[in-house]
Enzyme design. Sequence first.
Site, PDB file in Angstrom:
ATOM      1  N   ARG A  73       0.839  -1.194   0.000  1.00  0.00           N
ATOM      2  CA  ARG A  73       0.000   0.000   0.000  1.00  0.00           C
ATOM      3  C   ARG A  73       0.880   1.252   0.000  1.00  0.00           C
ATOM      4  NH1 ARG A  73      -1.652   0.682   4.444  1.00  0.00           N
ATOM      5  NH2 ARG A  73      -0.989  -1.208   5.507  1.00  0.00           N
ATOM      6  N   TYR A 215      -1.610  -3.391  -7.310  1.00  0.00           N
ATOM      7  CA  TYR A 215      -1.325  -4.362  -6.258  1.00  0.00           C
ATOM      8  C   TYR A 215      -2.165  -4.187  -4.999  1.00  0.00           C
ATOM      9  CZ  TYR A 215       1.385  -7.140  -2.944  1.00  0.00           C
ATOM     10  OH  TYR A 215       1.776  -8.049  -2.002  1.00  0.00           O
ATOM     11  N   GLY A 216      -2.572  -5.277  -4.441  1.00  0.00           N
ATOM     12  CA  GLY A 216      -3.120  -5.343  -3.080  1.00  0.00           C
ATOM     13  C   GLY A 216      -4.133  -4.267  -2.752  1.00  0.00           C
ATOM     14  N   LYS A 224      -9.350  -2.626   1.505  1.00  0.00           N
ATOM     15  CA  LYS A 224      -9.124  -1.514   2.431  1.00  0.00           C
ATOM     16  C   LYS A 224      -9.919  -0.273   2.036  1.00  0.00           C
ATOM     17  CE  LYS A 224      -6.714  -3.791   5.283  1.00  0.00           C
ATOM     18  NZ  LYS A 224      -5.596  -4.566   5.059  1.00  0.00           N
ATOM     19  N   HIS A 244     -10.561  -3.090  11.252  1.00  0.00           N
ATOM     20  CA  HIS A 244      -9.423  -3.879  10.748  1.00  0.00           C
ATOM     21  C   HIS A 244      -9.192  -5.034  11.729  1.00  0.00           C
ATOM     22  CE1 HIS A 244      -4.922  -3.783   9.307  1.00  0.00           C
ATOM     23  NE2 HIS A 244      -5.628  -4.618   8.600  1.00  0.00           N
ATOM     24  N   SER A 266      -1.251  -3.924  10.257  1.00  0.00           N
ATOM     25  CA  SER A 266      -0.839  -4.746   9.129  1.00  0.00           C
ATOM     26  C   SER A 266       0.444  -5.510   9.463  1.00  0.00           C
ATOM     27  CB  SER A 266      -0.603  -3.865   7.905  1.00  0.00           C
ATOM     28  OG  SER A 266      -1.781  -3.160   7.597  1.00  0.00           O
ATOM     29  N   ALA A 267       0.471  -6.767   9.075  1.00  0.00           N
ATOM     30  CA  ALA A 267       1.626  -7.644   9.302  1.00  0.00           C
ATOM     31  C   ALA A 267       1.985  -7.781  10.778  1.00  0.00           C
ATOM     32  CB  ALA A 267       2.837  -7.189   8.479  1.00  0.00           C
ATOM     33  N   CYS A 268       0.961  -7.790  11.647  1.00  0.00           N
ATOM     34  CA  CYS A 268       1.193  -7.981  13.088  1.00  0.00           C
ATOM     35  C   CYS A 268       0.457  -9.190  13.642  1.00  0.00           C
ATOM     36  CB  CYS A 268       0.821  -6.723  13.855  1.00  0.00           C
ATOM     37  SG  CYS A 268       1.977  -5.369  13.564  1.00  0.00           S
ATOM     38  N   GLY A 269      -0.034 -10.069  12.775  1.00  0.00           N
ATOM     39  CA  GLY A 269      -0.480 -11.361  13.286  1.00  0.00           C
ATOM     40  C   GLY A 269      -1.965 -11.687  13.236  1.00  0.00           C
ATOM     41  N   LYS A 270      -2.775 -10.953  12.478  1.00  0.00           N
ATOM     42  CA  LYS A 270      -4.211 -11.280  12.437  1.00  0.00           C
ATOM     43  C   LYS A 270      -4.456 -12.634  11.772  1.00  0.00           C
ATOM     44  CE  LYS A 270      -5.393  -7.484  10.389  1.00  0.00           C
ATOM     45  NZ  LYS A 270      -4.024  -6.929  10.405  1.00  0.00           N
ATOM     46  N   THR A 271      -3.845 -12.851  10.587  1.00  0.00           N
ATOM     47  CA  THR A 271      -4.075 -14.116   9.888  1.00  0.00           C
ATOM     48  C   THR A 271      -3.627 -15.279  10.770  1.00  0.00           C
ATOM     49  OG1 THR A 271      -3.789 -13.005   7.778  1.00  0.00           O
ATOM     50  CG2 THR A 271      -3.601 -15.402   7.755  1.00  0.00           C
ATOM     51  N   ASP A 291      -9.015 -10.342   8.461  1.00  0.00           N
ATOM     52  CA  ASP A 291      -8.533  -8.964   8.242  1.00  0.00           C
ATOM     53  C   ASP A 291      -9.562  -7.882   8.569  1.00  0.00           C
ATOM     54  OD1 ASP A 291      -6.200  -7.438   7.352  1.00  0.00           O
ATOM     55  OD2 ASP A 291      -7.392  -6.831   5.631  1.00  0.00           O
ATOM     56  N   ASN A 388       6.621  -8.184   1.959  1.00  0.00           N
ATOM     57  CA  ASN A 388       5.158  -8.059   1.871  1.00  0.00           C
ATOM     58  C   ASN A 388       4.592  -8.934   0.741  1.00  0.00           C
ATOM     59  OD1 ASN A 388       2.676  -6.847   2.845  1.00  0.00           O
ATOM     60  ND2 ASN A 388       2.643  -5.608   0.979  1.00  0.00           N
ATOM     61  N   ARG A 390       2.615 -11.984  -0.887  1.00  0.00           N
ATOM     62  CA  ARG A 390       1.333 -12.462  -0.352  1.00  0.00           C
ATOM     63  C   ARG A 390       0.753 -13.614  -1.159  1.00  0.00           C
ATOM     64  NH1 ARG A 390      -1.417  -8.934   3.706  1.00  0.00           N
ATOM     65  NH2 ARG A 390       0.166  -7.376   4.181  1.00  0.00           N
ATOM     66  N   ARG A 421       2.935  -4.362  17.793  1.00  0.00           N
ATOM     67  CA  ARG A 421       4.278  -4.918  17.930  1.00  0.00           C
ATOM     68  C   ARG A 421       5.053  -4.021  18.842  1.00  0.00           C
ATOM     69  NH1 ARG A 421       6.973  -8.308  13.977  1.00  0.00           N
ATOM     70  NH2 ARG A 421       5.211  -8.884  12.692  1.00  0.00           N
ATOM     71  N   GLY A 522       0.774 -20.754  18.096  1.00  0.00           N
ATOM     72  CA  GLY A 522      -0.136 -21.663  18.796  1.00  0.00           C
ATOM     73  C   GLY A 522      -0.171 -21.434  20.301  1.00  0.00           C
TER      74      GLY A 522
HETATM   75  P1  GTP Z   1      -2.103  -7.939   7.192  1.00  0.00           P
HETATM   76  O1  GTP Z   1      -2.578  -8.968   6.204  1.00  0.00           O
HETATM   77  O2  GTP Z   1      -1.048  -7.052   6.642  1.00  0.00           O
HETATM   78  O3  GTP Z   1      -3.226  -7.135   7.772  1.00  0.00           O
HETATM   79  O4  GTP Z   1      -1.303  -8.731   8.353  1.00  0.00           O
HETATM   80  P2  GTP Z   1      -1.756  -9.670   9.572  1.00  0.00           P
HETATM   81  O5  GTP Z   1      -2.099  -8.839  10.762  1.00  0.00           O
HETATM   82  O6  GTP Z   1      -2.766 -10.654   9.121  1.00  0.00           O
HETATM   83  O7  GTP Z   1      -0.382 -10.412   9.942  1.00  0.00           O
HETATM   84  P3  GTP Z   1       0.065 -11.945   9.761  1.00  0.00           P
HETATM   85  O8  GTP Z   1      -0.768 -12.889  10.575  1.00  0.00           O
HETATM   86  O9  GTP Z   1       0.159 -12.230   8.311  1.00  0.00           O
HETATM   87  O10 GTP Z   1       1.522 -11.924  10.411  1.00  0.00           O
HETATM   88  C1  GTP Z   1       2.524 -11.076   9.961  1.00  0.00           C
HETATM   89  C2  GTP Z   1       3.858 -11.495  10.478  1.00  0.00           C
HETATM   90  O11 GTP Z   1       3.843 -11.568  11.911  1.00  0.00           O
HETATM   91  C3  GTP Z   1       4.296 -12.858   9.967  1.00  0.00           C
HETATM   92  O12 GTP Z   1       5.640 -12.795   9.569  1.00  0.00           O
HETATM   93  C4  GTP Z   1       4.137 -13.747  11.165  1.00  0.00           C
HETATM   94  O13 GTP Z   1       5.035 -14.808  11.159  1.00  0.00           O
HETATM   95  C5  GTP Z   1       4.371 -12.806  12.362  1.00  0.00           C
HETATM   96  N1  GTP Z   1       3.598 -13.253  13.556  1.00  0.00           N
HETATM   97  C6  GTP Z   1       2.295 -13.578  13.600  1.00  0.00           C
HETATM   98  N2  GTP Z   1       1.932 -14.014  14.834  1.00  0.00           N
HETATM   99  C7  GTP Z   1       3.036 -13.945  15.591  1.00  0.00           C
HETATM  100  C8  GTP Z   1       3.313 -14.271  16.959  1.00  0.00           C
HETATM  101  O14 GTP Z   1       2.448 -14.689  17.739  1.00  0.00           O
HETATM  102  N3  GTP Z   1       4.590 -14.053  17.396  1.00  0.00           N
HETATM  103  C9  GTP Z   1       5.570 -13.574  16.561  1.00  0.00           C
HETATM  104  N4  GTP Z   1       6.782 -13.395  17.056  1.00  0.00           N
HETATM  105  N5  GTP Z   1       5.345 -13.279  15.254  1.00  0.00           N
HETATM  106  C10 GTP Z   1       4.105 -13.457  14.778  1.00  0.00           C
HETATM  107  C1  SPV Z   2      -2.724  -4.714   5.037  1.00  0.00           C
HETATM  108  O1  SPV Z   2      -1.750  -4.049   4.646  1.00  0.00           O
HETATM  109  O2  SPV Z   2      -3.273  -4.502   6.153  1.00  0.00           O
HETATM  110  C2  SPV Z   2      -3.253  -5.817   4.200  1.00  0.00           C
HETATM  111  C3  SPV Z   2      -2.762  -5.944   2.825  1.00  0.00           C
HETATM  112  O3  SPV Z   2      -4.119  -6.560   4.649  1.00  0.00           O
HETATM  113  S1  SPV Z   2      -3.496  -4.841   1.724  1.00  0.00           S
HETATM  114  O4  SPV Z   2      -4.629  -5.484   1.077  1.00  0.00           O
HETATM  115  O5  SPV Z   2      -2.487  -4.493   0.694  1.00  0.00           O
HETATM  116  O6  SPV Z   2      -3.946  -3.670   2.415  1.00  0.00           O
HETATM  117 MN    MN Z   3      -4.703  -5.933   6.849  1.00  0.00          MN
END
Ligand code: GTP
Ligand code: SPV
Ligand code: MN
Length: 613
Positions: A73, A215-216, A224, A244, A266-271, A291, A388, A390, A421, A522
């Site tokens: 983004r 992209y994305g 988003k 979110h 974003s990228a802090c562990g939701k999935t 998400d 990033n 995906r 984070r 886990g």
């Molecule tokens: P967006 O799709 O961008 O919204 O991201 P998201 O919030 O879904 O994040 P996602 O679950 O994809 O995790 C992003 C990164 O965080 C990955 O590299 C994971 O390995 C890392 N991560 C997720 N859960 C944990 C956790 O419990 N501990 C640690 N140390 N890292 C984690």
């Molecule tokens: C995020 O960045 O929070 C995502 C990926 O979930 S994107 O669809 O590019 O926004």
């Molecule tokens: Mn997201």
Amino acid sequence: MKLNELKHEGLKKWVEEAVALMTPDSVEICDGSKAEYDRMLKIMVEAGLGVALNPEKRPGCYWFRSDPSDVARAESRTFISSKNKDDAGPTNNWRDPVELKETMRGQYKNCMKGRVMYVIPFSMGPVGSNIAKIGVEITDSPYVVFNMHIMTRVGAKVLDVLGTNGFFVPCLHSIGKPLNPGEKDTTWPCEPDVNKKYISHFPDTYEIWSYGSGYGGNALLGKKCLALRIASVLARDEGWLAEHMLILKLTNPQGKVKYITGALPSACGKTNLAMLIPTLPGWKVETIGDDIAWMKFGEDGQLYAINPEAGFFGVAPGTSDHSNKSAMDSVKKNTIFTNTGLTEDGDVWWEQIGYPAPGNTITNWKGEKVPAPKTDKAVAGQEVAHANSRFTVPAAQCPVIANEWEDPKGVPISAFLFGGRRASTIPLVNQSKDWVHGVFMGSITGSEITAAALDLQAGSIRRDPFAMVPFCGYHMGDYFAHWLKLGKKAQDAGNGDKLPKIFFVNWFRKNAEGKFEWPGYGENSRVLSWIFDRCDGANNFIETPIGNLPKPGSISKPEGVSDETMADLIKLCVDGWKKEISDVRQNHYAKFGDKLPKELYTQLDIMEKGLNS
Ligand code: GTP
Ligand code: SPV
Ligand code: MN
């Protein structure tokens, strides 16, 4: 279907105007069929812009590589273009809508020359759900079409629900690369100059105009742009919540169920959290969404959530059988990979996938053949997969998807989690004292910046209240007020006890050596079980000035974590919190001026007093 067969006059007129402006060679109304999906992929693969993966290893899967300017983004090119500048607030880039539309009309002029215009009718949420909304995206990118097929519900059924005069969000998109006669794409088409990309939102008219990125979140406009930036405005106007947030179903060993949502940046562990496989015996997590959550109060006073999406657009690096086996199993077939590595045997690979890259060489996300790494550890600057990169995968392929994930009425929510984070100060888990305190704590949440945004310095901490800073379509002071108002309304109606309980989590505390103190993934089930019991009123907490912290011993210890580390994870860091307070006062709350609800300043004062005494 032909353009003149569209029954909705407003939709037809809007498409005709776009055709006149963008002058594509032809127009296609998308029907969401498998044949259409396959045809779009074929166009890209035959042009050399995508690769069909080895059908024995990844049946139905494809690999794409975007332009290096187009990998995440573009926050600095994302605009909230409300009539009044003050409605966008201090966390958004604002442009005057009249001027911005004029600029963008200039870019859109003839921008689809030599291309097909695709018109994608889509539903965010189960078709016909009273929480769902309809959007229509116009795009010149087949990549966008097949990704929208996975991420949303596309097709004729949507047009039926829309009828002749239903409400839809118009989403205009172009990659910004017209073709001259005989010219062909040889690489990922987009506008490579970041300063010519625009991801614009017009909240007063609920419109989205995007230009220059393929992209994305910049291009799949249901995600988003619609489901958060425009939907947050609709939610404010109509009295609901667009967040979110992941949505998960948690079952305890006695078979009792609670639904929980969680907002992490974003990228802090939701999935990962949404698909978690508990290490705690007897517990079960199933996925509803990873998400975005849309939530409305039911007549029974409960808050119900749906996942407006139909697929997952998940971060690849870090995904492994150890961290997220359910995601790994989901992406075994029918998945689109973008900006990962491509192995010699026609499979994908990324850093921390759990095994070294096979073969002698590997194609990295920039398209270079490089020696195949002997371990899966990331080497800074030499990543095979972009940080990033995906996968796009249908949610239905997730082995732990909950049966009720498409229930149009949604699922009743017991708890909200907020987090980010943070290497220090913020404990592993903490419960707010009440709704207002929860909104206060949500409003001050901070997180280290990740690779999910192009143009921000990864690693530095920013305040990201409710994980919504990049996604709130209006003034965040008003957004906090909206949250307070919904809580008060529920309480006034006698439904205060039905409001979700609010918690704060941090999986990312680090020790003096810079290692994560908490094993995460886990093992986060241990925290979920504490939260579950807390929702039922268990006496597993101690009251502190920042909220309810776990009683020592109330969170079971994962293997390999020492007693000292456990104590450190749940301690009250008085000095750290005092620093937070002064940073919030000076650098965060001050930005919101009069729009910051007074109740939140009161909470800040109360917390400060508590920490000083
Ligand atoms: P967006 O799709 O961008 O919204 O991201 P998201 O919030 O879904 O994040 P996602 O679950 O994809 O995790 C992003 C990164 O965080 C990955 O590299 C994971 O390995 C890392 N991560 C997720 N859960 C944990 C956790 O419990 N501990 C640690 N140390 N890292 C984690
Ligand atoms: C995020 O960045 O929070 C995502 C990926 O979930 S994107 O669809 O590019 O926004
Ligand atoms: Mn997201």
